[in-house]
Scaffold this motif. Structure first.
Motif, PDB file in Angstrom:
ATOM      1  N   THR A  14      74.789 -69.775 -19.957  1.00 42.51           N
ATOM      2  CA  THR A  14      75.633 -68.589 -20.129  1.00 42.51           C
ATOM      3  C   THR A  14      75.855 -67.924 -18.777  1.00 42.51           C
ATOM      4  N   SER A  15      77.103 -67.769 -18.415  1.00 41.64           N
ATOM      5  CA  SER A  15      77.430 -67.157 -17.126  1.00 41.64           C
ATOM      6  C   SER A  15      77.278 -65.646 -17.204  1.00 41.64           C
ATOM      7  N   LYS A  16      77.262 -65.002 -16.051  1.00 46.74           N
ATOM      8  CA  LYS A  16      77.151 -63.540 -16.020  1.00 46.74           C
ATOM      9  C   LYS A  16      78.362 -62.875 -16.661  1.00 46.74           C
ATOM     10  N   ASP A  17      79.484 -63.607 -16.766  1.00 40.54           N
ATOM     11  CA  ASP A  17      80.683 -63.086 -17.439  1.00 40.54           C
ATOM     12  C   ASP A  17      80.703 -63.421 -18.926  1.00 40.54           C
ATOM     13  N   GLY A  18      79.665 -64.085 -19.404  1.00 41.28           N
ATOM     14  CA  GLY A  18      79.554 -64.355 -20.834  1.00 41.28           C
ATOM     15  C   GLY A  18      80.147 -65.664 -21.311  1.00 41.28           C
ATOM     16  N   GLU A  43      77.144 -70.157 -30.911  1.00 44.55           N
ATOM     17  CA  GLU A  43      78.519 -70.563 -30.664  1.00 44.55           C
ATOM     18  C   GLU A  43      78.725 -70.679 -29.165  1.00 44.55           C
ATOM     19  N   ALA A  44      79.624 -71.564 -28.761  1.00 44.56           N
ATOM     20  CA  ALA A  44      79.909 -71.754 -27.343  1.00 44.56           C
ATOM     21  C   ALA A  44      81.411 -71.759 -27.115  1.00 44.56           C
ATOM     22  N   ASP A  45      81.789 -71.506 -25.874  1.00 42.39           N
ATOM     23  CA  ASP A  45      83.198 -71.632 -25.487  1.00 42.39           C
ATOM     24  C   ASP A  45      83.544 -73.081 -25.189  1.00 42.39           C
ATOM     25  N   ILE A  46      82.571 -73.800 -24.605  1.00 40.86           N
ATOM     26  CA  ILE A  46      82.788 -75.163 -24.137  1.00 40.86           C
ATOM     27  C   ILE A  46      81.567 -76.004 -24.503  1.00 40.86           C
ATOM     28  N   VAL A  47      81.816 -77.250 -24.902  1.00 39.80           N
ATOM     29  CA  VAL A  47      80.725 -78.184 -25.208  1.00 39.80           C
ATOM     30  C   VAL A  47      80.984 -79.484 -24.455  1.00 39.80           C
ATOM     31  N   THR A  48      79.970 -79.956 -23.727  1.00 38.68           N
ATOM     32  CA  THR A  48      80.080 -81.254 -23.069  1.00 38.68           C
ATOM     33  C   THR A  48      79.358 -82.301 -23.898  1.00 38.68           C
ATOM     34  N   VAL A  49      79.975 -83.476 -24.017  1.00 41.34           N
ATOM     35  CA  VAL A  49      79.402 -84.572 -24.803  1.00 41.34           C
ATOM     36  C   VAL A  49      79.416 -85.824 -23.941  1.00 41.34           C
ATOM     37  N   SER A  50      78.239 -86.344 -23.631  1.00 45.60           N
ATOM     38  CA  SER A  50      78.144 -87.474 -22.721  1.00 45.60           C
ATOM     39  C   SER A  50      78.508 -88.806 -23.376  1.00 45.60           C
ATOM     40  N   HIS A  51      78.288 -88.909 -24.693  1.00 47.82           N
ATOM     41  CA  HIS A  51      78.618 -90.125 -25.415  1.00 47.82           C
ATOM     42  C   HIS A  51      78.518 -89.841 -26.907  1.00 47.82           C
ATOM     43  N   PRO A  65      84.634 -74.491 -30.283  1.00 48.30           N
ATOM     44  CA  PRO A  65      84.544 -74.655 -28.834  1.00 48.30           C
ATOM     45  C   PRO A  65      85.501 -75.734 -28.326  1.00 48.30           C
ATOM     46  N   TYR A  66      85.787 -75.676 -27.045  1.00 46.72           N
ATOM     47  CA  TYR A  66      86.554 -76.739 -26.399  1.00 46.72           C
ATOM     48  C   TYR A  66      85.586 -77.892 -26.143  1.00 46.72           C
ATOM     49  N   ILE A  67      85.921 -79.077 -26.625  1.00 45.96           N
ATOM     50  CA  ILE A  67      85.041 -80.232 -26.494  1.00 45.96           C
ATOM     51  C   ILE A  67      85.449 -81.066 -25.284  1.00 45.96           C
ATOM     52  N   LEU A  68      84.514 -81.245 -24.376  1.00 43.52           N
ATOM     53  CA  LEU A  68      84.730 -82.078 -23.193  1.00 43.52           C
ATOM     54  C   LEU A  68      83.996 -83.396 -23.384  1.00 43.52           C
ATOM     55  N   ASN A  69      84.741 -84.484 -23.524  1.00 40.11           N
ATOM     56  CA  ASN A  69      84.112 -85.782 -23.744  1.00 40.11           C
ATOM     57  C   ASN A  69      84.850 -86.909 -23.028  1.00 40.11           C
ATOM     58  N   LYS A  70      85.580 -86.544 -21.951  1.00 41.99           N
ATOM     59  CA  LYS A  70      86.338 -87.542 -21.199  1.00 41.99           C
ATOM     60  C   LYS A  70      86.066 -87.394 -19.708  1.00 41.99           C
ATOM     61  N   ALA A  71      86.228 -88.501 -18.999  1.00 40.93           N
ATOM     62  CA  ALA A  71      86.060 -88.491 -17.552  1.00 40.93           C
ATOM     63  C   ALA A  71      87.205 -87.748 -16.883  1.00 40.93           C
ATOM     64  N   GLY A  72      86.957 -87.288 -15.660  1.00 39.81           N
ATOM     65  CA  GLY A  72      87.987 -86.599 -14.887  1.00 39.81           C
ATOM     66  C   GLY A  72      87.720 -85.118 -14.748  1.00 39.81           C
ATOM     67  N   ARG A  73      88.666 -84.415 -14.151  1.00 43.40           N
ATOM     68  CA  ARG A  73      88.534 -82.981 -13.886  1.00 43.40           C
ATOM     69  C   ARG A  73      89.306 -82.166 -14.915  1.00 43.40           C
ATOM     70  N   GLN A  74      88.654 -81.143 -15.406  1.00 38.74           N
ATOM     71  CA  GLN A  74      89.314 -80.175 -16.286  1.00 38.74           C
ATOM     72  C   GLN A  74      88.760 -78.792 -15.970  1.00 38.74           C
ATOM     73  N   THR A  75      89.634 -77.788 -16.018  1.00 40.38           N
ATOM     74  CA  THR A  75      89.198 -76.409 -15.810  1.00 40.38           C
ATOM     75  C   THR A  75      89.374 -75.635 -17.102  1.00 40.38           C
ATOM     76  N   ILE A  76      88.286 -75.084 -17.606  1.00 40.34           N
ATOM     77  CA  ILE A  76      88.302 -74.299 -18.845  1.00 40.34           C
ATOM     78  C   ILE A  76      87.566 -73.003 -18.583  1.00 40.34           C
ATOM     79  N   LYS A  77      88.169 -71.894 -18.996  1.00 42.86           N
ATOM     80  CA  LYS A  77      87.555 -70.575 -18.820  1.00 42.86           C
ATOM     81  C   LYS A  77      87.162 -70.321 -17.360  1.00 42.86           C
ATOM     82  N   GLY A  78      87.975 -70.851 -16.447  1.00 42.84           N
ATOM     83  CA  GLY A  78      87.728 -70.632 -15.029  1.00 42.84           C
ATOM     84  C   GLY A  78      86.652 -71.513 -14.429  1.00 42.84           C
ATOM     85  N   ILE A  79      86.085 -72.457 -15.202  1.00 42.67           N
ATOM     86  CA  ILE A  79      85.046 -73.348 -14.708  1.00 42.67           C
ATOM     87  C   ILE A  79      85.607 -74.763 -14.620  1.00 42.67           C
ATOM     88  N   GLU A  80      85.481 -75.370 -13.439  1.00 49.60           N
ATOM     89  CA  GLU A  80      85.942 -76.751 -13.273  1.00 49.60           C
ATOM     90  C   GLU A  80      84.825 -77.722 -13.628  1.00 49.60           C
TER      91      GLU A  80
END
Length: 217
Positions: A14-18, A43-51, A65-80
């Protein structure tokens, strides 16, 4: 930044901005009850899934939440986020498939979550990972790197803080070992009697430190 270990490979950051990021959530009761950590209530804003295995599972998460499960760069909620392709085993995925490392920076702290990494990283992969402050790495072996190999990967990445994950506990009855085999290779080990702690740029250690958390669930 607040760091909380739910259990297995799942953390809440959890970031200082929540902004809330959950890594590799699991299916409670998966594998015939061998994975018995309780369901994740947050609850989360973003979820990373390795496999896509049942111990890295998003279907029962609360919220949308936004699900991150692919290779490459993505920026969500100001976090790359950078998803780096790796493998679940030493045979380039022939045994257990592919795996994603996720690197991202929160409150100025560079984090690398290794998922179920099963091998030592190549020079190219290490170059993509880059400098890391906080490394979340599997150390239980069998399904992932063996503890000795996890030590080598940790040394290769050379973070300021290492938090072991994906090891045997009373809530994980996989044929893996506990964290002690990994820990015996390190002099600077801090055991926290809680599932969470706060980390900022002002309290990063100058030398590498291994932190052991208690699972929350």
């Amino acid at each position: 930044m607040k760091i909380k270990w739910f259990g297995h490979a799942s953390f809440l950051l959890t970031s200082k901005d929540g902004v809330k990021v959950i890594t590799d959530p699991y299916e409670s009761g998966a594998f015939g009850g061998a994975l018995s950590y309780d369901e994740i209530p947050e609850e989360a804003d973003i979820v990373t899934v390795s496999h896509d295995h049942a111990d890295h599972y998003t279907q029962r998460l609360k919220g949308k939440p936004y699900i991150l499960n692919k290779a490459g760069r993505q920026t969500i909620k100001g976090i790359e986020f950078v998803g780096i392709p790796t493998y679940h085993d030493i045979s380039k995925g022939k045994e257990r498939g592919k795996n994603l490392l996720f690197c991202f920076t929160m409150d100025g702290i560079k984090i690398c979550h290794c998922g179920d990494l099963g091998h030592r990283l190549s020079k190219d992969e290490l170059g993509k990972v880059g400098k890391v402050d906080l490394l979340l790495i599997p150390v239980g072996g069998f399904y992932t790197m063996e503890p000795a190999e996890a030590v080598k990967v940790s040394e290769d990445i050379n973070p300021k803080i290492i938090i072991p994950m994906h090891y045997k506990t009373q809530k994980c009855n996989f044929p893996i070992v506990d964290a002690e085999e990994f820990l015996k290779s390190w002099k600077n080990v801090r055991r926290i009697t809680s599932s969470e702690f706060e980390l900022g740029m002002d309290n990063l250690p100058s030398k590498g430190e291994v932190i052991i958390l208690q699972h929350a669930l």
